[in-house]
Scaffold this motif. Structure first.
Motif, PDB file in Angstrom:
ATOM      1  N   ALA A  69       0.833  -1.208   0.000  1.00  0.00           N
ATOM      2  CA  ALA A  69       0.000   0.000   0.000  1.00  0.00           C
ATOM      3  C   ALA A  69       0.865   1.255   0.000  1.00  0.00           C
ATOM      4  N   ASP A  70       1.901   1.295   0.872  1.00  0.00           N
ATOM      5  CA  ASP A  70       2.789   2.458   0.919  1.00  0.00           C
ATOM      6  C   ASP A  70       3.535   2.632  -0.394  1.00  0.00           C
ATOM      7  N   ARG A  73       1.273   4.167  -2.984  1.00  0.00           N
ATOM      8  CA  ARG A  73       1.129   5.607  -2.785  1.00  0.00           C
ATOM      9  C   ARG A  73       2.366   6.356  -3.297  1.00  0.00           C
ATOM     10  N   LEU A  76       2.315   6.374  -7.100  1.00  0.00           N
ATOM     11  CA  LEU A  76       1.313   7.287  -7.643  1.00  0.00           C
ATOM     12  C   LEU A  76       1.730   8.750  -7.485  1.00  0.00           C
ATOM     13  N   SER A  77       2.551   9.034  -6.474  1.00  0.00           N
ATOM     14  CA  SER A  77       3.023  10.404  -6.254  1.00  0.00           C
ATOM     15  C   SER A  77       4.189  10.783  -7.166  1.00  0.00           C
ATOM     16  N   ALA A  99      -5.701   1.291  -7.405  1.00  0.00           N
ATOM     17  CA  ALA A  99      -5.198   1.706  -6.099  1.00  0.00           C
ATOM     18  C   ALA A  99      -6.288   2.204  -5.157  1.00  0.00           C
ATOM     19  N   ASP A 100      -7.281   2.910  -5.674  1.00  0.00           N
ATOM     20  CA  ASP A 100      -8.310   3.477  -4.796  1.00  0.00           C
ATOM     21  C   ASP A 100      -9.046   2.398  -4.012  1.00  0.00           C
ATOM     22  N   ILE A 103      -5.763  -0.214  -2.025  1.00  0.00           N
ATOM     23  CA  ILE A 103      -5.008   0.262  -0.860  1.00  0.00           C
ATOM     24  C   ILE A 103      -5.789   0.078   0.447  1.00  0.00           C
ATOM     25  N   GLU A 107      -4.750  -2.468   3.590  1.00  0.00           N
ATOM     26  CA  GLU A 107      -4.559  -1.952   4.949  1.00  0.00           C
ATOM     27  C   GLU A 107      -5.509  -2.593   5.957  1.00  0.00           C
TER      28      GLU A 107
END
Length: 233
Positions: A69-70, A73, A76-77, A99-100, A103, A107
């Motif tokens: 998950a991290d 993110r 994607l950044s 991802a939406d 993620i 988690e």
């Protein structure tokens, strides 16, 4: 109603679908559980995610899922993703459109699923301290007992008390398929990572029938890279 388990899928959606067919899976009447590490290394992580959604499968957190998950993110950044695995970027690129939804699901994954008939974990439990004394790292990466650097040595389940609850796990592709039975024939340890991504098999187990079901991998035989110490660092 049946209780079904499938070992580490590692992006092998084709074999996942074949195994579901061979198991004659029915969402309305079957409970499906996965041992973790569903997406990394293999060719089709997106199709694996679709099948997980379609089946309503429950999964425990695997060591490869631990930072996914991290990492998604970060990817994607636009930031660089720290990794030692050469195909991590491919997995992240493939999963980015999902991802939406993916993620928050990642988690929410538990380290264990504890039911009256079984305990499901990714890697194993501390055989001396038991389930309640097992650390997060042990749930995710334990293989040998006593712990050693590397993967060669007696496994944690060699020291597990047969009178304990049935433990079902994955993670240990180098150790291969494991089924250990009590004197009465009932299983007390089942390890389902039979190395599909490395050219082995994808393995499933039907609890009520005490039955193993496998499909052959479509991938060529390859050296399993899990040769480092059992650690998350």
């Amino acid at each position: 109603m049946r209780t079904l388990f499938i070992g580490d899928i590692h992006g092998c959606a084709r074999e996942f679908e074949q195994l579901l067919s061979k198991l004659a899976f029915q969402r309305d009447t079957d409970h499906l559980y996965l041992t973790g590490d569903a997406f990394s290394r293999g060719p089709d992580p997106v199709d694996v995610w679709k099948l997980i959604q379609d089946t309503g499968a429950r999964m425990v957190l695997g060591n490869h899922d631990y930072r996914l998950a991290d990492r998604l993110r970060l990817h994607l950044s636009g930031a660089a993703v720290p990794t030692r695995s050469p195909n991590t970027l491919q997995t992240l690129e493939a999963l980015a459109p999902c991802a939406d939804a993916l993620i928050p699901w990642l988690e929410s994954l538990p380290l264990w699923i504890d039911e009256p008939e079984f305990l499901l974990v990714h890697a194993g439990i501390n055989p001396e301290k038991g389930f309640h004394g097992t650390t997060t790292e042990e749930f995710l990466v334990i293989r040998t007992w006593p712990p050693v650097d590397g993967i060669v040595g007696p496994r944690w389940h060699d020291a597990y008390d047969p009178s304990g609850k049935l433990v079902i796990f994955g993670h240990d592709a180098p150790g291969g398929l494991v089924i250990k039975r009590r004197d009465d024939g009932s299983p007390f340890v089942i390890g389902l990572d039979s190395g599909c991504i490395y050219g082995g098999q994808l393995s499933g187990y039907v609890l009520q029938e005490d039955r193993l079901v496998q499909v052959e991998s479509s991938h060529p035989q390859s050296v399993r890279p899990d040769s480092g110490p059992s650690t998350l660092s």
